[in-house]
Structures are given as structure tokens and as C-alpha cells.
Design a protein around this motif. Sequence first.
Motif, PDB file in Angstrom:
ATOM      1  N   UNK A   1     184.586  33.005 124.264  1.00 16.03           N
ATOM      2  CA  UNK A   1     182.940  33.775 123.805  1.00 16.03           C
ATOM      3  C   UNK A   1     182.235  34.149 123.687  1.00 16.03           C
ATOM      4  N   UNK A   2     182.176  34.283 125.754  1.00 15.86           N
ATOM      5  CA  UNK A   2     181.202  34.815 126.139  1.00 15.86           C
ATOM      6  C   UNK A   2     180.633  36.304 126.270  1.00 15.86           C
ATOM      7  N   UNK A   3     181.899  36.516 126.400  1.00 14.17           N
ATOM      8  CA  UNK A   3     181.780  38.185 126.256  1.00 14.17           C
ATOM      9  C   UNK A   3     181.535  38.663 125.107  1.00 14.17           C
ATOM     10  N   UNK A   4     182.211  37.878 123.722  1.00 11.54           N
ATOM     11  CA  UNK A   4     181.616  38.106 122.898  1.00 11.54           C
ATOM     12  C   UNK A   4     180.183  38.062 122.387  1.00 11.54           C
ATOM     13  N   UNK A   5     180.029  36.855 122.851  1.00 13.77           N
ATOM     14  CA  UNK A   5     178.190  37.036 122.484  1.00 13.77           C
ATOM     15  C   UNK A   5     177.306  37.852 123.180  1.00 13.77           C
ATOM     16  N   UNK A   6     177.797  38.365 124.672  1.00 13.74           N
ATOM     17  CA  UNK A   6     177.112  39.414 125.478  1.00 13.74           C
ATOM     18  C   UNK A   6     177.413  40.372 124.064  1.00 13.74           C
ATOM     19  N   UNK A   7     178.486  40.906 124.184  1.00 11.88           N
ATOM     20  CA  UNK A   7     178.457  42.341 123.747  1.00 11.88           C
ATOM     21  C   UNK A   7     178.653  42.577 121.934  1.00 11.88           C
ATOM     22  N   UNK A   8     178.285  41.093 121.287  1.00  7.01           N
ATOM     23  CA  UNK A   8     178.329  41.527 119.705  1.00  7.01           C
ATOM     24  C   UNK A   8     176.923  42.526 118.970  1.00  7.01           C
ATOM     25  N   UNK A   9     175.339  42.538 120.632  1.00  7.27           N
ATOM     26  CA  UNK A   9     174.383  43.744 119.676  1.00  7.27           C
ATOM     27  C   UNK A   9     175.432  44.803 120.008  1.00  7.27           C
ATOM     28  N   UNK A  10     176.107  45.310 120.102  1.00  5.22           N
ATOM     29  CA  UNK A  10     176.529  46.519 119.750  1.00  5.22           C
ATOM     30  C   UNK A  10     177.137  47.249 118.483  1.00  5.22           C
ATOM     31  N   UNK A  11     177.412  45.901 118.330  1.00  5.06           N
ATOM     32  CA  UNK A  11     177.655  45.964 116.481  1.00  5.06           C
ATOM     33  C   UNK A  11     176.950  46.435 116.033  1.00  5.06           C
TER      34      UNK A  11
ATOM     35  N   UNK B   1     174.460  49.840 116.870  1.00 10.07           N
ATOM     36  CA  UNK B   1     175.315  50.850 116.865  1.00 10.07           C
ATOM     37  C   UNK B   1     174.697  52.237 116.002  1.00 10.07           C
ATOM     38  N   UNK B   2     174.164  53.172 116.474  1.00  3.10           N
ATOM     39  CA  UNK B   2     173.448  54.239 116.329  1.00  3.10           C
ATOM     40  C   UNK B   2     171.706  54.610 116.344  1.00  3.10           C
ATOM     41  N   UNK B   3     171.800  52.758 116.798  1.00  2.00           N
ATOM     42  CA  UNK B   3     170.356  52.650 116.459  1.00  2.00           C
ATOM     43  C   UNK B   3     169.055  53.558 118.140  1.00  2.00           C
ATOM     44  N   UNK B   4     168.724  54.550 117.689  1.00  2.00           N
ATOM     45  CA  UNK B   4     168.461  55.510 119.442  1.00  2.00           C
ATOM     46  C   UNK B   4     167.495  54.790 120.082  1.00  2.00           C
ATOM     47  N   UNK B   5     166.929  53.720 119.413  1.00  2.00           N
ATOM     48  CA  UNK B   5     165.892  52.352 120.349  1.00  2.00           C
ATOM     49  C   UNK B   5     166.331  51.660 120.706  1.00  2.00           C
ATOM     50  N   UNK B   6     167.406  51.370 120.892  1.00  2.00           N
ATOM     51  CA  UNK B   6     168.382  50.425 121.656  1.00  2.00           C
ATOM     52  C   UNK B   6     168.242  50.399 123.018  1.00  2.00           C
ATOM     53  N   UNK B   7     168.518  49.256 123.669  1.00  2.00           N
ATOM     54  CA  UNK B   7     168.344  49.677 125.193  1.00  2.00           C
ATOM     55  C   UNK B   7     169.566  48.688 125.330  1.00  2.00           C
ATOM     56  N   UNK B   8     170.203  48.159 125.882  1.00  2.00           N
ATOM     57  CA  UNK B   8     171.311  47.260 125.981  1.00  2.00           C
ATOM     58  C   UNK B   8     171.049  46.404 127.227  1.00  2.00           C
TER      59      UNK B   8
END
Length: 393
Positions: free
Chosen positions: A31-41, A44-51
Motif C-alpha cells: 500500500x505504501x509503495x502504491x501511495x508513493x508511486x501513484x503520482x507517476x500515473x 505521465x508526460x508532464x515535462x514540469x513534474x518533479x517526483x
Amino acid sequence: MAATAETQTHESKLPPLPANVQVTPVRTSADRTAFIRFPYTIYKGDPNFVPHLEMERRDFMNPKKHPFFEFGEVEFFLARREGEVVGRIAAVNNPRYNEFQGTNVGFFGLFECVNDAGVARVLFEAAASWLRAKGFASVIGPMSYSTNGEVGMLIDGFNTPPAIMTTYNPTWYPALVEANGFTKAKDLFAWELSSSTPPPEKVARIAEKIRQREGVTVRPVNLKEFDAEVARVKTMYNQAWEKNWGFVPMTEHEFDHLARDLKQMVRPELVLVAEVKGQPVGFSLTLPDANEAIKAANGRLTTFGLPIGLAKLLLASRRIRRLRLVLLGTVEGYRRRGLDAILYLDTLNKARELGYEGGEISWTLEDNHLVNRAIESMGGKRSKLYRVYEKPL
């Protein structure tokens, strides 16, 4: 309990609840991994996104590693549709905030959601239910635990990446929040300033007169005396911001934790302490915009056990040419005496000397007219607008 007519009317204005979306608290490592990685969904494709760096996010959510959990509580929620994650949110109980501000509010933060107001409603209601059970009267957000972290939702200024320790979100997020009954609590400004733009001659002349008249000396922080310097800045920080909207003093552990994190990216020449007769009375914290390097790592320092992300981060860090002025303040008794202008000027001069092109000053309160006018007088242009929302529970 039967719903009142007022409640029914309010509910009818909200987006319909989706039948196939379930919200559950984060309980497992998966769950924690899913919470952390969800923003990549979402981005996706946004050039201004900084994870965020995944390692940092795990520590941020870990009660054994983050000092906020010594006094506060956080419940993390995931929304799923047919097993696929479609949203996330955190509900935050910060008792120190309510004690200091004399309020009875809870917070939401770390909100990410697909473009569906019904999914957003399920998330907000899960957070509201948890906060209501704690006895809170209203909810404010987004805040990552408090105003000492990342604050606000981006409303305007989507054309550039976020500076270090600031927020970024899709253009549709404000509509999701407002469709669910939230209204503006406070707006926050970010400002753009080029180091190549000389400050107005009048401002520089007045600042120098104040420097001489008040006997002000400005020095860079001494990292060889790190603990002592942190203690000095900690005292000034909790004094200088105590009357600001939304402020809550940091605990010793919170401040020390933040200082250790920032030490890795600090240029000591850009962390300035103003003193009068040897007494610290003001300071400014300007950081290289490490987001330029963090973006290169794409959230992970290692891949299959190899430090690929770390290598990319270190290489990109050499090319950073932007800064973020994070904090600038003076203690009671030295406000409105021009020390802020001296710190601004010295920071600008040092940034130019070190080869930085300029950067961002953020954030300032919309109604802090004195500070906003001072930034404008130095040539600052408003570049981003963030909003903090509120809603009765």
C-alpha cells in the motif's frame, strides 16, 4: 441521525459518489509503495513534474523516522477502482498547530487524483470522517503535515517546474477541490527575480544607510559550527514567524531533522545571518534549486541495485543555475527597520557572484503587503499562485 434539510441540500450539490470506488487506509508495505508511486500515473508526460525521491517519501511517511509523529497523527488513504489506484490523500492531526493558533482544525495533504470529482469526493470524505472522529470542526489543506512543509495547491503558474520544497499539480485539481465544497482560506505568492536585474539605486542607497546607522553586519552561516548555528537560526525562526497566518513553531527534533536534510544542498554563502552588536536578529535561507537535479533521478537513486539515479542527480547538480529564497525574517524589535532589504541585497549580490541566474522567492502571504511591496521594489515579478482551502466538517 436523520439528515437536516441543510445537509441534504449541501450533499445534493456535491458530485455523485462513484459506485465502484473503494477507499482504504494504507496498512501494508505494498500500500505504501502504491501511495508513493501513484503520482507517476497522474503526471505521465508532464515535462514540469518533479517526483520526490522515493527513499525520502518512505521516511516522510514512517512514524519511526519522521519527527512529526512524535506529537501528530496521519492517516494515509488510497482510492481504488477495480483494483487500480485512482487517488490518494492524507488526513492530518496536528495538535501543536491547534494549541498555538487557538483553533480546532484538521488538515488534508498529499492529495493526488484522477480527473474525476466523484473519486475526489470519496477521498475527501474518508479524510473528513477520520478528522471528524477526532472532534475537529473544519479541515484545511493541502498541507504536508503543517505550513513548515509543502503548502497549497497551484492555481496559476503551471508553465514552469516547481522550485525545491514547493508544490505542483495538474490544472484540474482546483476544480476537483472546489466541486467538493472547499473554499479559499488563503492565497500564497511566488515571485521570480533575475540576478542580472540590478536593484533600484534608491533601495540600495537606503539599505546601506540603515546598515551603517544600525550597525548591522551580515555573515554567512558557519557549517563548521553547524549545531550552534542551527540553534541560533531555530530561535530566530520561531520568533520571526510567530504572528504569521498558519504558523506553528517547530519542535527541536523537527528543526534538527530539517536542518540535516538541508545541509546536503546548502551553499553557506547563501545562508545569511544579520547581527547587531554580535546578536543575531535576522536571517535568510536561499537554496540552490535542487529540483533540477532531483528531476534527473526520476525519484529513484538506484535501479536494480545500481546507483544510476544517484549518478544522474550528482551530475545534474553541477548544472544548477537557479535558486529559491525560502526564508527571510527578523525578530521582534528589528522589524520595519530595513534589515530585510539588506538581506535581500546581500543575497542578490552573492547569487550573482556565484554565477546563479536568479530564481524564486516563495512563498509569501497574499496579505503580507509590506513584504510583497519590498519584493516588488527589488524587481520581483509574481510568477505563481498557490491556494489553501478550507471546509467545515
